[in-house]
Design a protein around this motif. Structure first.
Motif, PDB file in Angstrom:
ATOM      1  N   LYS A  72       0.787  -1.452   0.527  1.00  0.00           N
ATOM      2  CA  LYS A  72       0.069  -0.322  -0.065  1.00  0.00           C
ATOM      3  C   LYS A  72       0.818   1.183  -0.091  1.00  0.00           C
ATOM      4  O   LYS A  72       1.023   2.281  -0.234  1.00  0.00           O
ATOM      5  CB  LYS A  72      -0.927   0.357   1.199  1.00  0.00           C
ATOM      6  N   LEU A  73       1.859   0.898   0.667  1.00  0.00           N
ATOM      7  CA  LEU A  73       2.628   2.294   0.872  1.00  0.00           C
ATOM      8  C   LEU A  73       3.518   2.341  -0.337  1.00  0.00           C
ATOM      9  O   LEU A  73       3.897   3.701  -0.720  1.00  0.00           O
ATOM     10  CB  LEU A  73       3.773   2.515   1.816  1.00  0.00           C
ATOM     11  N   ALA A  74       4.122   1.290  -0.394  1.00  0.00           N
ATOM     12  CA  ALA A  74       5.083   1.364  -2.652  1.00  0.00           C
ATOM     13  C   ALA A  74       4.161   2.436  -2.946  1.00  0.00           C
ATOM     14  O   ALA A  74       4.646   2.314  -4.785  1.00  0.00           O
ATOM     15  CB  ALA A  74       5.233   0.054  -2.225  1.00  0.00           C
ATOM     16  N   PHE A  75       2.749   2.104  -3.344  1.00  0.00           N
ATOM     17  CA  PHE A  75       1.912   3.653  -4.302  1.00  0.00           C
ATOM     18  C   PHE A  75       2.254   4.521  -4.447  1.00  0.00           C
ATOM     19  O   PHE A  75       2.198   5.244  -4.839  1.00  0.00           O
ATOM     20  CB  PHE A  75       0.422   2.383  -3.963  1.00  0.00           C
ATOM     21  N   LEU A  76       3.142   5.041  -2.970  1.00  0.00           N
ATOM     22  CA  LEU A  76       3.053   6.396  -2.861  1.00  0.00           C
ATOM     23  C   LEU A  76       4.729   6.522  -2.627  1.00  0.00           C
ATOM     24  O   LEU A  76       5.356   7.497  -3.772  1.00  0.00           O
ATOM     25  CB  LEU A  76       2.866   6.478  -1.040  1.00  0.00           C
ATOM     26  N   VAL A  77       5.231   5.367  -2.445  1.00  0.00           N
ATOM     27  CA  VAL A  77       6.974   5.922  -2.397  1.00  0.00           C
ATOM     28  C   VAL A  77       7.453   5.480  -3.393  1.00  0.00           C
ATOM     29  O   VAL A  77       8.123   6.539  -3.209  1.00  0.00           O
ATOM     30  CB  VAL A  77       6.577   4.533  -0.981  1.00  0.00           C
ATOM     31  N   ALA A 153       7.757  -8.807  -3.457  1.00  0.00           N
ATOM     32  CA  ALA A 153       9.355  -7.770  -4.642  1.00  0.00           C
ATOM     33  C   ALA A 153       8.679  -7.747  -5.870  1.00  0.00           C
ATOM     34  O   ALA A 153       9.289  -6.566  -6.615  1.00  0.00           O
ATOM     35  CB  ALA A 153       9.997  -9.217  -4.075  1.00  0.00           C
ATOM     36  N   LEU A 154       7.848  -8.694  -6.972  1.00  0.00           N
ATOM     37  CA  LEU A 154       7.421  -8.095  -7.979  1.00  0.00           C
ATOM     38  C   LEU A 154       6.446  -7.262  -8.111  1.00  0.00           C
ATOM     39  O   LEU A 154       6.539  -6.188  -8.868  1.00  0.00           O
ATOM     40  CB  LEU A 154       6.777  -9.704  -8.629  1.00  0.00           C
ATOM     41  N   THR A 155       5.845  -6.637  -6.968  1.00  0.00           N
ATOM     42  CA  THR A 155       4.641  -5.935  -7.047  1.00  0.00           C
ATOM     43  C   THR A 155       5.670  -4.939  -7.392  1.00  0.00           C
ATOM     44  O   THR A 155       5.706  -3.924  -7.861  1.00  0.00           O
ATOM     45  CB  THR A 155       3.982  -5.589  -6.163  1.00  0.00           C
ATOM     46  N   LEU A 156       6.423  -4.525  -6.113  1.00  0.00           N
ATOM     47  CA  LEU A 156       7.565  -3.448  -6.170  1.00  0.00           C
ATOM     48  C   LEU A 156       8.923  -3.097  -7.641  1.00  0.00           C
ATOM     49  O   LEU A 156       8.564  -1.677  -7.867  1.00  0.00           O
ATOM     50  CB  LEU A 156       8.323  -3.487  -4.938  1.00  0.00           C
ATOM     51  N   ALA A 157       8.532  -4.406  -8.337  1.00  0.00           N
ATOM     52  CA  ALA A 157       9.351  -4.395  -9.581  1.00  0.00           C
ATOM     53  C   ALA A 157       8.563  -3.671 -10.687  1.00  0.00           C
ATOM     54  O   ALA A 157       9.057  -3.252 -11.438  1.00  0.00           O
ATOM     55  CB  ALA A 157      10.030  -5.339  -9.551  1.00  0.00           C
ATOM     56  N   THR A 158       7.366  -3.730 -10.546  1.00  0.00           N
ATOM     57  CA  THR A 158       6.418  -3.452 -11.528  1.00  0.00           C
ATOM     58  C   THR A 158       6.515  -2.312 -11.453  1.00  0.00           C
ATOM     59  O   THR A 158       6.355  -1.346 -12.431  1.00  0.00           O
ATOM     60  CB  THR A 158       5.342  -4.425 -11.454  1.00  0.00           C
ATOM     61  N   LEU A 159       5.977  -1.490  -9.888  1.00  0.00           N
ATOM     62  CA  LEU A 159       5.497  -0.448 -10.111  1.00  0.00           C
ATOM     63  C   LEU A 159       6.754   0.684 -10.318  1.00  0.00           C
ATOM     64  O   LEU A 159       6.440   1.483 -10.766  1.00  0.00           O
ATOM     65  CB  LEU A 159       5.878   0.208  -8.320  1.00  0.00           C
TER      66      LEU A 159
END
Lengths: 251, 235
Positions: A72-77, A153-159
């Motif tokens: 959730k935070l990653a969508f902003l960070v 990890a894959l979600t972070l890499a995609t974002l």
């Protein structure tokens, strides 16, 4: 060699930017608070859980919700971390200078992407250290936790890949951040209309990021989900490379 | 060494450079003159490999360069106008980064960095961040990055901007030194005195076209030619 040089240059720049440190400190503090709350609730519910036949454990109730909070935070960070990658170079006039060193566009994009991935990897590790420290002394479901970590990890890499593509598309870091936020939110909820209409399955559901992450957070590792992440990353980085290559053509 | 043949480029919907051709030999210093918007910076960006010509070709030492910008890694040093830098990196980090991006080995990079730092009097600023340097210091750091790998072709876009008179004198000496070691230098400016002081040849661009290319004469003759072209009095 020049790919390593590009990655090291970008890592160095990330390391001395106050934004990266401020984001890391604030978000890890928030995640630690979330973890402590979750752990307290889990410990408080031990008696009730003991009475259930197939009760959820520490991994389901504490570790995976923590990773979901990180996403959730990653969508902003992540948009904030990637916004200056290429838009900032374009704005300060250093992009033509980079291009003049003879680096192909793909090495510039990949170098910057790998640097952001390294930062996000450390962020994920710092978060993961909390459930690992507790789980090592208890009964964590390591397989499920590994699958959830892979999904995160894959979600972070995609974002990050989407963020880099948005940064490549403009000369204004704030616009790049806003665009990355909107694109990733759209990717997250693209099937909401279909769900509201009671339609499940189909292309829109396949296109939605949440579909693939949820499987991994539940401990289900399927090659179809991993291929989706790989495709999303590949398409985003290809768009970034093409846009950067066009700079040499049409500045 | 450098052969530019009929290069053209449009920017923002208009012809920034049209059918530009010239040659440059080793050891030669070419002054590129023109009023603002004449196409000087676009020309230099194409020569530096940051911008691809839409037409024509650029050859460096007989090798086609516009289709192989990797040649720029070793052959070209470019100081763009206003010396763009990364404000969060120090002087040393800039030199280290450019050496790595250009594929220079560590030992050679250290030697090169020490040499340009001493030559450009940046010794006291090695650990200072580019973001807190004065414009003149930034200009010298940009120049150091361009000179680091001792390129045979040095491209300088308004290098004397923000330099004090002593530094301008040093810059002129440096340009002549580079030419004496066999490097070709292109110096873009709109200050006639700069060209007279340091160049062997002068080319005048106007509205994207090369209007004059000849060995340097005296200051009065150059002034007459330049103002004639710039005001449209000379066809």
């Amino acid at each position: 060699m020049s790919l390593t040089a590009m990655t090291r240059l970008e890592l160095r720049r990330l390391a001395v930017r106050p934004l990266a440190w401020a984001l890391a400190a604030l978000t890890i503090a928030w995640l630690a608070w979330t973890f402590v709350l979750g752990l307290g609730q889990f410990l408080g519910a031990q008696v009730k859980l003991a009475a259930l036949a197939d009760a959820p454990g520490f991994t389901d109730l504490v570790a995976i919700p923590l990773l979901a909070e990180l996403v959730k935070l990653a969508f902003l960070v992540v948009p904030l971390m990637t916004m200056s990658s290429l838009a900032g170079e374009r704005r300060t006039g250093t992009l033509p200078l980079l291009l003049s060193t003879g680096l192909p566009a793909w090495r510039i994009v990949l170098g910057k992407y790998l640097a952001v991935l390294a930062w996000l990897g450390l962020w994920l590790l710092a978060t993961l250290a909390m459930p690992l420290a507790v789980g090592a002394h208890g009964t964590a479901d390591w397989g499920k936790l590994a699958a959830a970590t892979l999904g995160t990890a894959l979600t972070l890499a995609t974002l990050a890949a989407v963020g880099i593509a948005c940064s490549a598309a403009t000369g204004f870091p704030a616009i790049a951040a806003a665009a990355a936020l909107i694109v990733t939110l759209a990717l997250w909820t693209i099937d909401r209309g279909a769900q509201a209409a009671g339609v499940s399955g189909g292309f829109l559901e396949w296109l939605t990021l949440a579909t693939h992450l949820q499987n991994l957070l539940r401990g289900l590792v399927s090659s179809a989900d991993i291929v989706w992440f790989a495709l999303a990353i590949g398409v985003s980085l290809t768009l970034a490379v093409r846009r950067l290559g066009a700079d040499r053509e049409r500045q | 060494m450098l052969n530019v043949a009929g290069i053209s480029r449009r920017r923002a919907g208009r012809a920034a450079v049209s059918d530009l051709s010239f040659k440059l030999n080793r050891g030669e210093v070419l002054g590129l003159l023109g009023v603002n918007g004449a196409g000087k910076s676009t020309t230099l960006a194409m020569l530096a490999g940051a911008l691809r010509p839409e037409e024509g070709r650029i050859e460096l030492d007989g090798r086609r360069f516009d289709n192989a910008p990797t040649l720029a890694r070793t052959l070209i040093g470019w100081l763009p106008e206003a010396a763009p830098l990364w404000p969060e990196l120090s002087v040393d980090e800039h030199l280290g980064a450019f050496a790595a991006l250009r594929g220079i080995g560590k030992a050679q990079a250290r030697r090169g960095a020490d040499a340009v730092i001493e030559r450009l009097q940046l010794g006291d600023l090695r650990r200072r961040l580019a973001g807190v340097l004065s414009q003149g210091q930034r200009q010298r750091l940009g120049l150091a990055c361009a000179l680091l790998h001792e390129p045979p072709l040095l491209i300088l876009d308004e290098p004397a901007n923000a330099l004090d008179p002593v530094q301008v004198g040093e810059l002129r000496k440096l340009i002549r030194e580079r030419a004496a070691t066999g490097s070709a230098v292109i110096l873009s400016t709109h200050v006639l005195g700069e060209v007279v002081a340091v160049c062997d040849r002068v080319a005048i661009l106007h509205e994207g076209r090369l209007r004059h290319d000849a060995p340097l004469g005296d200051h009065a003759a150059l002034e007459k030619t330049f103002f004639g072209i710039a005001t449209g009095a000379t066809a």
